[in-house]
Design an enzyme around this catalytic site. Structure first.
Site, PDB file in Angstrom:
ATOM      1  N   CYS A  79      40.148 -10.168 -14.388  1.00 31.56           N
ATOM      2  CA  CYS A  79      39.767 -10.517 -15.759  1.00 31.56           C
ATOM      3  C   CYS A  79      39.597  -9.257 -16.610  1.00 31.56           C
ATOM      4  CB  CYS A  79      38.535 -11.418 -15.780  1.00 31.56           C
ATOM      5  SG  CYS A  79      38.289 -12.233 -17.383  1.00 31.56           S
ATOM      6  N   HIS A 182      40.847 -15.529 -12.888  1.00 36.63           N
ATOM      7  CA  HIS A 182      39.761 -15.368 -11.924  1.00 36.63           C
ATOM      8  C   HIS A 182      40.191 -15.896 -10.566  1.00 36.63           C
ATOM      9  CE1 HIS A 182      36.414 -14.040 -14.517  1.00 36.63           C
ATOM     10  NE2 HIS A 182      37.046 -14.727 -15.459  1.00 36.63           N
ATOM     11  N   GLU A 184      38.495 -15.747  -7.864  1.00 37.73           N
ATOM     12  CA  GLU A 184      37.340 -16.344  -7.183  1.00 37.73           C
ATOM     13  C   GLU A 184      37.001 -17.729  -7.714  1.00 37.73           C
ATOM     14  OE1 GLU A 184      35.607 -14.611 -10.877  1.00 37.73           O
ATOM     15  OE2 GLU A 184      37.234 -14.095  -9.513  1.00 37.73           O
TER      16      GLU A 184
END
Length: 200
Positions: A79, A182, A184
């Site tokens: 990001c 992202h 994650e």
């Protein structure tokens, strides 16, 4: 040990949890010696370019990140971690790390295109890379961004996404990989890509 750079931003613990879930030893740290001795380094997070760079400089971390890159240590940006790699961001006219040549530009909002982009979007792989091992092409990932990178060297781009304009969403060069989305927060496929980075 995997060093997760602590520069005062949010979203660090979600990356730490993802690293632990995959079976790796990750630590959130701003300690220079710990970062330089780590096997690999992850620079994740959310936030504005100016405050990110201010925090990095205040903690001496901007130079540490350059040392990590120059030493050939594997680095992953997520990001804001992709945006600060370039020379300059339009966001508050911010000078960034300058590790990769290029700039960061803001999406132009209109009645249809909402800024920031928030949600799932498609990433098309433009080059073969170990980071994409066993990852479908295309695949969907989770984005939260108002700005996007424009690398000066096209060969650095390994993934693209369309949101009003086609933009670079994944870069790779030597020991460095970074995503605008992202990992994650992108489910099984995001974790697979993170594992590819940590494993290889």
């Amino acid at each position: 040990m995997i060093a997760i750079i602590d520069y005062g931003a949010g979203n660090l613990t979600s990356v730490e949890r993802a690293v632990a879930y995959l079976g790796y030893d990750g630590v959130i740290t701003a300690d220079s010696d710990t970062i330089l001795s780590a096997e690999k380094v992850i620079f994740p997070g959310v936030g504005a370019a100016r405050s990110t760079m201010d925090n990095l400089k205040a903690g001496g971390l901007s130079e540490i990140l350059k040392q990590v890159y120059n030493a050939g240590k594997p680095m992953l940006g997520i990001c804001i971690g992709i945006q600060i790699l370039f020379d300059h961001s339009e966001e508050e006219n911010t000078a960034c790390l300058g590790i990769l040549p290029g700039v960061v530009k803001k999406f132009e909002a209109d009645r249809i295109l909402k800024v920031p982009q928030i949600g799932w979007n498609e990433v098309n792989q433009t080059q073969s890379h170990p980071f994409f091992h066993d990852v479908p092409n295309p695949a969907h990932f989770y984005f939260v961004n108002s700005y996007y990178p424009i690398p000066r060297i096209s060969s650095h781009i390994i993934g693209k996404t369309t949101y009003g304009v086609e933009f670079c969403s994944v870069v790779a060069h030597e020991n460095l990989i970074a995503t605008q989305f992202h990992l994650e927060k992108s489910g099984r496929i995001g974790l697979k890509m993170l594992d590819n980075f940590l494993r290889n």
